[in-house]
Design a protein around this motif. Structure first.
Motif, PDB file in Angstrom:
ATOM      1  N   GLY A   1       0.797  -1.217   0.000  1.00  0.00           N
ATOM      2  CA  GLY A   1       0.000   0.000   0.000  1.00  0.00           C
ATOM      3  C   GLY A   1       0.830   1.267   0.000  1.00  0.00           C
ATOM      4  O   GLY A   1       2.058   1.251   0.057  1.00  0.00           O
ATOM      5  N   CYS A   2       0.122   2.363  -0.073  1.00  0.00           N
ATOM      6  CA  CYS A   2       0.751   3.681  -0.139  1.00  0.00           C
ATOM      7  C   CYS A   2       1.142   4.157   1.256  1.00  0.00           C
ATOM      8  O   CYS A   2       0.327   4.147   2.181  1.00  0.00           O
ATOM      9  CB  CYS A   2      -0.213   4.679  -0.782  1.00  0.00           C
ATOM     10  N   ASP A   3       2.364   4.573   1.395  1.00  0.00           N
ATOM     11  CA  ASP A   3       2.884   5.074   2.665  1.00  0.00           C
ATOM     12  C   ASP A   3       2.243   6.428   2.980  1.00  0.00           C
ATOM     13  O   ASP A   3       2.136   7.286   2.107  1.00  0.00           O
ATOM     14  CB  ASP A   3       4.407   5.221   2.548  1.00  0.00           C
ATOM     15  N   GLN A   4       1.835   6.628   4.229  1.00  0.00           N
ATOM     16  CA  GLN A   4       1.223   7.898   4.627  1.00  0.00           C
ATOM     17  C   GLN A   4       2.182   9.075   4.460  1.00  0.00           C
ATOM     18  O   GLN A   4       1.743  10.190   4.196  1.00  0.00           O
ATOM     19  CB  GLN A   4       0.721   7.825   6.065  1.00  0.00           C
ATOM     20  N   ALA A   5       3.471   8.845   4.579  1.00  0.00           N
ATOM     21  CA  ALA A   5       4.442   9.918   4.366  1.00  0.00           C
ATOM     22  C   ALA A   5       4.415  10.386   2.911  1.00  0.00           C
ATOM     23  O   ALA A   5       4.578  11.578   2.632  1.00  0.00           O
ATOM     24  CB  ALA A   5       5.849   9.450   4.748  1.00  0.00           C
TER      25      ALA A   5
ATOM     26  N   ARG B   1       0.092   1.423  -8.750  1.00  0.00           N
ATOM     27  CA  ARG B   1      -1.177   1.818  -8.134  1.00  0.00           C
ATOM     28  C   ARG B   1      -1.143   3.322  -7.927  1.00  0.00           C
ATOM     29  O   ARG B   1      -0.070   3.935  -7.918  1.00  0.00           O
ATOM     30  CB  ARG B   1      -1.363   1.130  -6.774  1.00  0.00           C
ATOM     31  N   VAL B   2      -2.305   3.905  -7.722  1.00  0.00           N
ATOM     32  CA  VAL B   2      -2.411   5.331  -7.467  1.00  0.00           C
ATOM     33  C   VAL B   2      -3.258   5.533  -6.222  1.00  0.00           C
ATOM     34  O   VAL B   2      -4.318   4.924  -6.075  1.00  0.00           O
ATOM     35  CB  VAL B   2      -3.045   6.085  -8.652  1.00  0.00           C
ATOM     36  N   SER B   3      -2.785   6.380  -5.337  1.00  0.00           N
ATOM     37  CA  SER B   3      -3.524   6.727  -4.126  1.00  0.00           C
ATOM     38  C   SER B   3      -3.979   8.178  -4.246  1.00  0.00           C
ATOM     39  O   SER B   3      -3.176   9.067  -4.537  1.00  0.00           O
ATOM     40  CB  SER B   3      -2.624   6.541  -2.894  1.00  0.00           C
TER      41      SER B   3
ATOM     42  N   GLY C   1      -2.520  24.353  -5.482  1.00  0.00           N
ATOM     43  CA  GLY C   1      -3.963  24.493  -5.593  1.00  0.00           C
ATOM     44  C   GLY C   1      -4.607  23.368  -6.377  1.00  0.00           C
ATOM     45  O   GLY C   1      -5.579  23.574  -7.094  1.00  0.00           O
ATOM     46  N   LYS C   2      -4.055  22.166  -6.228  1.00  0.00           N
ATOM     47  CA  LYS C   2      -4.570  21.003  -6.961  1.00  0.00           C
ATOM     48  C   LYS C   2      -4.841  19.852  -6.003  1.00  0.00           C
ATOM     49  O   LYS C   2      -4.710  19.991  -4.793  1.00  0.00           O
ATOM     50  CB  LYS C   2      -3.576  20.597  -8.043  1.00  0.00           C
ATOM     51  N   ILE C   3      -5.183  18.708  -6.553  1.00  0.00           N
ATOM     52  CA  ILE C   3      -5.489  17.503  -5.780  1.00  0.00           C
ATOM     53  C   ILE C   3      -4.239  16.623  -5.741  1.00  0.00           C
ATOM     54  O   ILE C   3      -3.615  16.406  -6.778  1.00  0.00           O
ATOM     55  CB  ILE C   3      -6.646  16.723  -6.438  1.00  0.00           C
ATOM     56  N   PRO C   4      -3.886  16.085  -4.585  1.00  0.00           N
ATOM     57  CA  PRO C   4      -2.701  15.219  -4.526  1.00  0.00           C
ATOM     58  C   PRO C   4      -2.967  13.824  -5.082  1.00  0.00           C
ATOM     59  O   PRO C   4      -4.080  13.310  -5.004  1.00  0.00           O
ATOM     60  CB  PRO C   4      -2.398  15.144  -3.028  1.00  0.00           C
ATOM     61  N   ALA C   5      -1.927  13.229  -5.652  1.00  0.00           N
ATOM     62  CA  ALA C   5      -1.986  11.839  -6.121  1.00  0.00           C
ATOM     63  C   ALA C   5      -0.600  11.233  -5.972  1.00  0.00           C
ATOM     64  O   ALA C   5       0.397  11.884  -6.277  1.00  0.00           O
ATOM     65  CB  ALA C   5      -2.431  11.772  -7.578  1.00  0.00           C
ATOM     66  N   VAL C   6      -0.549  10.011  -5.492  1.00  0.00           N
ATOM     67  CA  VAL C   6       0.709   9.279  -5.367  1.00  0.00           C
ATOM     68  C   VAL C   6       0.638   8.055  -6.272  1.00  0.00           C
ATOM     69  O   VAL C   6      -0.224   7.198  -6.100  1.00  0.00           O
ATOM     70  CB  VAL C   6       0.970   8.820  -3.912  1.00  0.00           C
ATOM     71  N   VAL C   7       1.531   8.017  -7.262  1.00  0.00           N
ATOM     72  CA  VAL C   7       1.654   6.848  -8.121  1.00  0.00           C
ATOM     73  C   VAL C   7       2.822   6.041  -7.573  1.00  0.00           C
ATOM     74  O   VAL C   7       3.923   6.574  -7.432  1.00  0.00           O
ATOM     75  CB  VAL C   7       1.916   7.244  -9.593  1.00  0.00           C
TER      76      VAL C   7
ATOM     77  N   ASP D   1      -8.508  13.192   5.325  1.00  0.00           N
ATOM     78  CA  ASP D   1      -7.482  12.170   5.551  1.00  0.00           C
ATOM     79  C   ASP D   1      -7.886  10.773   5.069  1.00  0.00           C
ATOM     80  O   ASP D   1      -7.196   9.802   5.352  1.00  0.00           O
ATOM     81  CB  ASP D   1      -7.117  12.120   7.038  1.00  0.00           C
ATOM     82  N   VAL D   2      -8.966  10.664   4.317  1.00  0.00           N
ATOM     83  CA  VAL D   2      -9.404   9.371   3.797  1.00  0.00           C
ATOM     84  C   VAL D   2      -8.950   9.254   2.345  1.00  0.00           C
ATOM     85  O   VAL D   2      -9.335  10.044   1.496  1.00  0.00           O
ATOM     86  CB  VAL D   2     -10.939   9.208   3.900  1.00  0.00           C
ATOM     87  N   TRP D   3      -8.095   8.270   2.087  1.00  0.00           N
ATOM     88  CA  TRP D   3      -7.533   8.059   0.750  1.00  0.00           C
ATOM     89  C   TRP D   3      -7.971   6.700   0.221  1.00  0.00           C
ATOM     90  O   TRP D   3      -8.271   5.793   0.992  1.00  0.00           O
ATOM     91  CB  TRP D   3      -6.002   8.110   0.806  1.00  0.00           C
ATOM     92  N   ALA D   4      -7.954   6.573  -1.094  1.00  0.00           N
ATOM     93  CA  ALA D   4      -8.290   5.307  -1.756  1.00  0.00           C
ATOM     94  C   ALA D   4      -7.206   4.986  -2.775  1.00  0.00           C
ATOM     95  O   ALA D   4      -6.524   5.881  -3.268  1.00  0.00           O
ATOM     96  CB  ALA D   4      -9.636   5.420  -2.455  1.00  0.00           C
TER      97      ALA D   4
END
Length: 155
Positions: free
Chosen positions: A64-68, A96-98, A81-87, A111-114
């Protein structure tokens, strides 16, 4: 960070830029300023309407995606001023993308991510871009959210 780690990260960023171009038709280039300045994403889109700041992470192993990573992406997204995404991708696994659930509906707690596939992320990006362009009215998932997490989730 060692040279091998930087090389691995840069190669992953280029790979993701190519995949996103294939899926979205938007060109992405690596942000070389990310090493000099904080609060910047890894990839810069050539379309200013692209709603996400993308942080790319490539590691040997993990679950899974690390909270850091999410925190790092959130800080860069706030500055832009955008939406965060972690690939992210671990060896011998699919990328995967969070994304925060707020990408779907502002009513979700911050703080709820998918996690989703890259194809799913591209679908979300297209939907958000179409909504912001006025192509259709936004979906309001409050009823669905309330069934899942309860009404007290209002933030």
């Amino acid at each position: 960070m060692g040279a091998a780690s930087r090389t691995k990260g840069a190669a992953f960023e280029r790979e993701i830029a190519g995949v996103l171009f294939d899926e979205l038709g938007i060109r992405f280039e690596r942000d070389l300023e990310q090493y000099r300045q904080g609060q910047r994403g890894d990839l810069i889109p050539d379309d200013p309407a692209f709603p996400f700041v993308i942080e790319c992470k490539r590691r040997k192993a993990g679950i899974g995606c690390d909270q850091a990573w999410q925190k790092q992406a959130a800080q860069a997204a706030l500055a832009a001023g955008k939406i965060p995404a972690v690939v992210f991708r671990f060896d011998r696994q699919q990328a995967r993308v969070s994304v925060p659930m707020r990408a779907f509906c502002e009513a979700w707690p911050v703080d709820v991510w998918a996690e989703c596939t890259i194809a799913g992320f591209c679908f979300i990006a297209r939907e958000v871009m179409a909504e912001r362009a006025g192509a259709w009215a936004p979906n309001d998932y409050r009823d669905q959210r309330d069934r899942i997490v309860g009404k007290e989730a209002e933030a």
